[in-house]
Design an enzyme around this catalytic site. Structure first.
Site, mmCIF file in Angstrom:
data_model
loop_
_atom_site.group_PDB
_atom_site.id
_atom_site.type_symbol
_atom_site.label_atom_id
_atom_site.label_comp_id
_atom_site.label_asym_id
_atom_site.label_seq_id
_atom_site.Cartn_x
_atom_site.Cartn_y
_atom_site.Cartn_z
ATOM 1 N N ILE A 24 11.275 -31.014 -17.675
ATOM 2 C CA ILE A 24 11.222 -29.659 -18.231
ATOM 3 C C ILE A 24 10.879 -28.664 -17.125
ATOM 4 O O ILE A 24 11.516 -27.617 -16.995
ATOM 5 C CB ILE A 24 10.201 -29.577 -19.385
ATOM 6 C CG1 ILE A 24 10.672 -30.418 -20.584
ATOM 7 C CG2 ILE A 24 9.961 -28.125 -19.800
ATOM 8 C CD1 ILE A 24 9.609 -30.634 -21.643
ATOM 9 N N VAL A 27 13.974 -28.043 -14.928
ATOM 10 C CA VAL A 27 15.011 -27.230 -15.574
ATOM 11 C C VAL A 27 14.519 -25.794 -15.779
ATOM 12 O O VAL A 27 15.279 -24.839 -15.583
ATOM 13 C CB VAL A 27 15.458 -27.879 -16.906
ATOM 14 C CG1 VAL A 27 16.355 -26.946 -17.698
ATOM 15 C CG2 VAL A 27 16.161 -29.206 -16.637
ATOM 16 N N GLU A 28 13.258 -25.634 -16.133
ATOM 17 C CA GLU A 28 12.731 -24.293 -16.389
ATOM 18 C C GLU A 28 12.614 -23.442 -15.121
ATOM 19 O O GLU A 28 12.913 -22.258 -15.145
ATOM 20 C CB GLU A 28 11.352 -24.378 -17.066
ATOM 21 C CG GLU A 28 11.393 -24.868 -18.496
ATOM 22 C CD GLU A 28 11.908 -23.840 -19.488
ATOM 23 O OE1 GLU A 28 12.269 -22.711 -19.100
ATOM 24 O OE2 GLU A 28 11.969 -24.178 -20.678
ATOM 25 N N SER A 29 12.134 -24.056 -14.016
ATOM 26 C CA SER A 29 11.779 -23.228 -12.861
ATOM 27 C C SER A 29 12.063 -23.849 -11.495
ATOM 28 O O SER A 29 11.737 -23.236 -10.482
ATOM 29 C CB SER A 29 10.289 -22.911 -12.920
ATOM 30 O OG SER A 29 9.550 -24.110 -12.675
ATOM 31 N N TYR A 160 20.325 -26.632 -22.630
ATOM 32 C CA TYR A 160 18.965 -26.938 -22.193
ATOM 33 C C TYR A 160 18.582 -28.373 -22.573
ATOM 34 O O TYR A 160 18.080 -29.125 -21.738
ATOM 35 C CB TYR A 160 17.993 -25.940 -22.828
ATOM 36 C CG TYR A 160 16.547 -26.184 -22.498
ATOM 37 C CD1 TYR A 160 16.005 -25.714 -21.304
ATOM 38 C CD2 TYR A 160 15.716 -26.872 -23.370
ATOM 39 C CE1 TYR A 160 14.673 -25.927 -20.997
ATOM 40 C CE2 TYR A 160 14.391 -27.097 -23.067
ATOM 41 C CZ TYR A 160 13.874 -26.618 -21.877
ATOM 42 O OH TYR A 160 12.557 -26.849 -21.570
#
Length: 177
Positions: A24, A27-29, A160
């Site tokens: 996560i 993928v997020e940052s 996502y």
């Protein structure tokens, strides 16, 4: 990443595979603590300020990697608890949790209700609830009486879930728990 110690700690504290938290975070940052999204989400795990405050994280600390990951792990644990009543299979439930982390639980509950109403399997993400989530971009469906959270353009959430699932699978194959 440089943050694996936090992923491991908060994963263990919340009963979450730390590699999922890392997927996560990537993928997020891309593991950057200074990232701010167009919507205002912040930090490695892209926590919205309102959500951070609801979990006791003050805005001046939202980009702190340890605290940001801790709040994300708490959110994921809460979402898993909510969805456990609806989706018993843990592998399927993980996809629902990821979708809810991205879109909000309300839109995922709407998609489950739409899936059920339109003869899709409400316990399976791929080609079922995922498709129902995409239906929420159409007024015929987001105005349906089973929907409580209105319009939602689900394409980004579908991507996502796929992306995080891909990295999680990759991490599982290369990194011991």
């Amino acid at each position: 990443s440089d943050f694996d110690i936090y992923f491991r700690r908060h994963g263990q504290d919340n009963g979450i595979d730390w590699r999922l938290l890392a997927a996560i975070g990537w993928v997020e940052s891309q593991f950057r603590s200074d990232v701010v999204s167009w919507a205002g989400a912040r930090g490695i795990m892209q926590i919205m300020p309102r959500t951070a405050r609801a979990h006791g994280l003050e805005l001046e600390n939202i980009e702190d990697p340890n605290l940001n990951i801790q709040v994300a792990a708490n959110i994921i644990k809460t979402l898993d608890h909510i969805l456990r009543k609806r989706v018993s299979d843990p592998d399927e439930r993980r996809k629902f949790v990821l979708a809810a982390y991205n879109a909000g639980i309300g839109h995922i509950l709407d998609a489950i209700a739409l899936a059920e109403k339109y003869h899709k399997n409400p316990n399976v993400w791929n080609n079922n609830v995922q498709e129902a989530l995409l239906m929420k971009a159409n007024p015929q469906f987001y105005n349906d009486s089973v929907c409580r959270n209105g319009y939602f353009r689900g394409r980004q959430t579908v991507e996502y879930v796929s992306n995080v699932s891909h990295y999680y699978s990759l991490y599982c194959s290369k990194i011991k728990k």
